[in-house]
Design a protein around this motif. Structure first.
Motif, PDB file in Angstrom:
ATOM      1  N   ARG A 211      38.324  37.700  37.624  1.00  0.00           N
ATOM      2  CA  ARG A 211      38.732  38.075  36.305  1.00  0.00           C
ATOM      3  C   ARG A 211      38.575  39.662  36.013  1.00  0.00           C
ATOM      4  N   THR A 212      37.549  40.169  36.460  1.00  0.00           N
ATOM      5  CA  THR A 212      37.487  41.616  36.405  1.00  0.00           C
ATOM      6  C   THR A 212      38.573  42.507  36.952  1.00  0.00           C
ATOM      7  N   GLY A 213      39.201  41.800  38.075  1.00  0.00           N
ATOM      8  CA  GLY A 213      39.991  42.660  38.725  1.00  0.00           C
ATOM      9  C   GLY A 213      41.538  42.441  38.160  1.00  0.00           C
ATOM     10  N   ILE A 214      41.626  41.280  37.397  1.00  0.00           N
ATOM     11  CA  ILE A 214      42.918  41.190  36.478  1.00  0.00           C
ATOM     12  C   ILE A 214      42.672  41.990  35.245  1.00  0.00           C
ATOM     13  N   SER A 215      41.498  42.353  34.690  1.00  0.00           N
ATOM     14  CA  SER A 215      41.359  43.163  33.616  1.00  0.00           C
ATOM     15  C   SER A 215      41.753  44.540  34.068  1.00  0.00           C
TER      16      SER A 215
END
Length: 282
Positions: A211-215
């Motif tokens: 989810r951090t990567g998506i952000s």
């Protein structure tokens, strides 16, 4: 001064946070605002049980899902000149409120220190650790995490609060970047300590990294034009090659497996974020 705590089904952890706040020694008027973000457990009952023990404790509701919306609602319900943010699943250390207030006398916004070990009940071969400074994110600007963040009211209002449409992994970074780009000063407050509750399962670490990567894709879409650098393609190629080459070792080594899963999930998240936000940020 207001302490703002978003809460969603936090009945299991909120008592420790409220107990820690009840023990604070503060010589200025202050309050604690818990924002219920749609809980279906006993979160509100926990708040009621601490009435009279925590100064100015009150609970409000926020119908819009998401911690950013909840924090904005908490700030809007208060007229305090100083806003302190922490989380329902962590625990502020003694002197936290006073240290944050002192730091905000000379700064527009402050991020406090994160203690990594007290609330870690399960030891794992690999556990991410917060550094003893405000880290520079994505090679651009430093940020504080919302588990330990303080900001002056006029600054919060000037930048428009948190971006409620930002998903997990980006709201605190986006807020701190926007604040600094608007000319406000963000500093580190080492004496304002929060005991942080780390994730301790392989699945939870992977979900957080993904989810951090998506952000990062959304951050690059919004802040690439303002100076956020894109990873060099040579570095991206080396990262993916490293994942492929280290996969066999990760299969047999628990410590390497944790590190590999986090890196692979983060890389996959950046691919997903690039596609979702129509940017190239791998």
């Amino acid at each position: 001064m207001s302490v703002v705590i978003p809460a969603l089904n936090a009945a299991g952890t909120l008592p420790a946070q409220l107990e820690a706040l009840a023990r604070q020694d503060v010589d200025v008027p202050w309050e604690v605002v818990v924002i219920d973000n749609g809980s279906t457990d006993g979160t509100l009952d926990v708040c009621r049980s601490f009435e009279g023990r925590v100064p100015g404790l009150r609970a409000i509701s926020c119908a819009r899902p998401g911690t950013s919306a909840a924090r904005n609602a908490g700030a809007a319900s208060s007229s305090s000149e100083l806003l302190l943010f922490c989380d329902a699943d962590d625990e502020v250390a003694p002197g936290w409120v006073s240290a944050m207030v002192a730091a905000l006398r000379t700064s527009d916004a402050v991020g406090g220190a994160i203690e990594n070990d007290k609330l870690t009940t399960v030891r794992t071969p690999y556990m991410p650790r917060h550094p003893d400074h405000l880290p520079v994110v994505a090679g651009f600007l430093p940020r504080a995490i919302t588990a330990n963040l303080g900001v002056r009211r006029e600054v919060f209002d000037d930048v428009g609060g948190f971006a409620a449409d930002y998903d997990y992994g980006g709201p605190d970074t986006e807020f701190c970047w926007r604040l600094q780009l608007a000319g406000h000063r963000l500093t580190y407050a080492p004496d304002a300590v929060v005991h942080y509750r780390h994730r301790h399962t392989l699945r939870s670490v992977a979900v957080k990294a993904f989810r951090t990567g998506i952000s990062r894709g959304r951050l690059y879409r919004d802040y690439g034009p303002r100076g956020m650098p894109r990873p060099r393609l040579a570095g991206v190629a080396a990262r993916w090659a490293g994942l492929l080459l280290s996969a066999p070792a990760a299969a047999v080594s628990p410590a390497r497996r944790w590190r590999w899963v986090e890196q692979a999930a983060g890389a996959a998240g950046r691919v997903r974020g690039s596609w979702r936000f129509r940017v190239l940020y791998l």
